[in-house]
Enzyme design. Structure first.
Site, PDB file in Angstrom:
ATOM      1  N   GLU A 199     -10.207  11.739   8.246  1.00 41.06           N
ATOM      2  CA  GLU A 199      -9.511  11.482   6.988  1.00 41.06           C
ATOM      3  C   GLU A 199     -10.547  11.616   5.879  1.00 41.06           C
ATOM      4  O   GLU A 199     -11.582  10.962   5.916  1.00 41.06           O
ATOM      5  CB  GLU A 199      -8.921  10.075   6.999  1.00 41.06           C
ATOM      6  CG  GLU A 199      -8.085   9.725   5.775  1.00 41.06           C
ATOM      7  CD  GLU A 199      -7.570   8.294   5.833  1.00 41.06           C
ATOM      8  OE1 GLU A 199      -6.457   8.042   5.349  1.00 41.06           O
ATOM      9  OE2 GLU A 199      -8.294   7.409   6.359  1.00 41.06           O
TER      10      GLU A 199
ATOM     11  N   ASN B  64       0.852  -1.188   0.000  1.00 38.02           N
ATOM     12  CA  ASN B  64       0.000   0.000   0.000  1.00 38.02           C
ATOM     13  C   ASN B  64       0.889   1.240   0.000  1.00 38.02           C
ATOM     14  O   ASN B  64       1.858   1.316   0.763  1.00 38.02           O
ATOM     15  CB  ASN B  64      -0.899   0.000   1.241  1.00 38.02           C
ATOM     16  CG  ASN B  64      -1.986   1.071   1.234  1.00 38.02           C
ATOM     17  OD1 ASN B  64      -2.536   1.407   2.274  1.00 38.02           O
ATOM     18  ND2 ASN B  64      -2.319   1.607   0.070  1.00 38.02           N
TER      19      ASN B  64
ATOM     20  N   GLU C  66      -2.935   6.678  -5.111  1.00 38.13           N
ATOM     21  CA  GLU C  66      -2.739   5.561  -4.191  1.00 38.13           C
ATOM     22  C   GLU C  66      -2.758   4.250  -4.970  1.00 38.13           C
ATOM     23  O   GLU C  66      -3.504   4.103  -5.943  1.00 38.13           O
ATOM     24  CB  GLU C  66      -3.807   5.501  -3.096  1.00 38.13           C
ATOM     25  CG  GLU C  66      -3.621   4.282  -2.176  1.00 38.13           C
ATOM     26  CD  GLU C  66      -4.371   4.360  -0.858  1.00 38.13           C
ATOM     27  OE1 GLU C  66      -4.355   3.349  -0.127  1.00 38.13           O
ATOM     28  OE2 GLU C  66      -4.956   5.402  -0.556  1.00 38.13           O
TER      29      GLU C  66
ATOM     30  N   TYR D 237      -7.095  14.387  -1.067  1.00 33.08           N
ATOM     31  CA  TYR D 237      -6.973  13.587   0.150  1.00 33.08           C
ATOM     32  C   TYR D 237      -6.426  14.458   1.263  1.00 33.08           C
ATOM     33  O   TYR D 237      -5.432  15.164   1.079  1.00 33.08           O
ATOM     34  CB  TYR D 237      -6.020  12.423  -0.140  1.00 33.08           C
ATOM     35  CG  TYR D 237      -5.572  11.608   1.043  1.00 33.08           C
ATOM     36  CD1 TYR D 237      -6.476  10.819   1.749  1.00 33.08           C
ATOM     37  CD2 TYR D 237      -4.239  11.609   1.451  1.00 33.08           C
ATOM     38  CE1 TYR D 237      -6.052  10.051   2.833  1.00 33.08           C
ATOM     39  CE2 TYR D 237      -3.810  10.849   2.525  1.00 33.08           C
ATOM     40  CZ  TYR D 237      -4.726  10.068   3.221  1.00 33.08           C
ATOM     41  OH  TYR D 237      -4.313   9.320   4.286  1.00 33.08           O
TER      42      TYR D 237
ATOM     43  N   TYR E 216     -11.676  12.240   1.553  1.00 36.24           N
ATOM     44  CA  TYR E 216     -11.334  11.957   0.165  1.00 36.24           C
ATOM     45  C   TYR E 216     -12.392  12.544  -0.768  1.00 36.24           C
ATOM     46  O   TYR E 216     -13.589  12.411  -0.505  1.00 36.24           O
ATOM     47  CB  TYR E 216     -11.318  10.455  -0.112  1.00 36.24           C
ATOM     48  CG  TYR E 216     -10.495   9.579   0.781  1.00 36.24           C
ATOM     49  CD1 TYR E 216      -9.306   9.032   0.318  1.00 36.24           C
ATOM     50  CD2 TYR E 216     -10.925   9.253   2.064  1.00 36.24           C
ATOM     51  CE1 TYR E 216      -8.554   8.183   1.126  1.00 36.24           C
ATOM     52  CE2 TYR E 216     -10.178   8.410   2.872  1.00 36.24           C
ATOM     53  CZ  TYR E 216      -8.993   7.876   2.400  1.00 36.24           C
ATOM     54  OH  TYR E 216      -8.265   7.034   3.203  1.00 36.24           O
TER      55      TYR E 216
END
Length: 342
Positions: free
Chosen positions: A108, A65, A206, A99, A110
């Site tokens: 968090e 990741n 990502e 982000y 997005y």
């Protein structure tokens, strides 16, 4: 897709001409006027910082990741333009998104513009919060909960994630677009999805157990950003209630500037503020025969008609609150009309 903790301790830049810089280990910092972040948990992902708002990245399937990009610290209600190349396909688990993080509360968030094999908002146990129109597309909103996960405050944090997912998503290859960030912040706030104090905000690539590349350039502008240096503004909200006693609030950048209790007569309600950012008028005490009609909001005499705005989460249409296209001056339910950036 696991959240990424962005570790402190950036690699500093030496004085002199701006040069490309390739990152292979976790880092945050500034490069040619832009904030950057790069994080991976393993593998060979790398990101190269180019002059201005440009960065490129590449990763292979031996990376578990990774996430990285360029942007701003602190984040906030900008108009973000992006263009470049997004080198994945529908078989690869990846996304391209604005982000960011806030603190107090730790959130968090997005704004997903494109993704491959997995929609990052497809979390188990998540809650959907409807959809709204912005920048020529519909964005579906979802809240997810992360527990004992990496964050900007440590490796075992519990926090909510807010997602706006573009529908239709952007394609792959050559890609470009615009994100009016205030529209997302305002819609989230109208649904009770409040943000805290802004930390960084980047336009990120990502990859998760996949392979691909990107070459992206970002900028901020387009006429709807907060004016430099602020400046005092006189805001007039013209509104009435149907029963009397309805309560409305003017919010700018998620902060309440003023609240008023309405009568049944159309009247002007005035506030003066130096705040900048996304603005909305929120109806907060629906019940009985209480409804609110908002004629317009004006900024230093410039009128923005309520029925011409991009979203209204208080209108009752198609059998639900906020269930229509939002082009109405009425709020029949608790909700808000967004009036764009001040």
């Amino acid at each position: 897709m696991s959240a990424a903790v962005l570790l402190l301790g950036a690699t500093g830049l030496l004085a002199g001409a701006v040069q490309a810089q390739t990152l292979t280990s976790n880092s945050t910092g500034t490069h040619d006027g832009y904030y950057y972040s790069f994080w991976k948990d393993s593998g060979s992902a790398s990101m190269t910082l180019h002059p201005g708002g440009r960065y490129s990245s590449q990763w292979t399937s031996n990376t578990n990741n990774w996430v990285g990009g360029k942007g701003w610290n602190p984040g906030g209600p900008r108009v973000v333009n992006y263009s470049g190349y997004y080198g994945v396909n529908n078989s690869q688990n990846s996304y391209l998104a604005l982000y960011g993080w806030t603190r107090s509360p730790l959130i968090e968030y997005y704004v997903i513009e494109s993704y491959g094999s997995y929609n990052p908002a497809s979390c188990a146990g998540g809650v959907d919060y409807g959809s709204f129109q912005s920048d020529g597309a519909t964005y579906n909103v979802r809240r997810c909960l992360r527990q004992n996960a990496p964050s900007i405050e440590g490796n075992n944090s519990t926090f909510y994630q807010y997602f706006s997912v573009r529908n239709p998503k952007k394609g792959f290859g050559n890609i470009s677009g615009t994100i009016t960030v205030a529209n997302h912040f305002n819609y989230w706030a109208s649904r009770g999805l409040n943000l805290g104090n802004h930390d960084y905000m980047v336009f990120a690539t990502e990859g998760y157990q996949s392979q691909g590349s990107s070459d992206i350039t970002i900028s901020s502008g387009g006429g709807s950003n907060p004016p430099p240096g602020g400046g005092s503004k006189t805001i007039v909200v013209r509104a009435r209630g149907t029963a009397g006693g309805e309560t409305i609030s003017l919010k700018v950048n998620n902060a309440t500037i003023a609240s008023w209790t309405l009568t049944t007569s159309m009247a002007n309600y005035t506030a003066t503020t130096s705040a900048s950012g996304g603005s909305l008028v929120e109806f907060t005490n629906d019940g009985g025969n209480r409804d609110v009609q908002v004629d317009y909001l004006s900024v230093n005499g410039s009128v923005r008609q309520a029925e011409a705005q991009t979203y209204n989460t208080g209108v009752y249409q198609n059998g639900s609150c906020g269930g229509g296209n939002g082009l109405s001056e009425w709020m029949h339910c608790n909700g808000a009309i967004g009036f764009g950036n001040l």
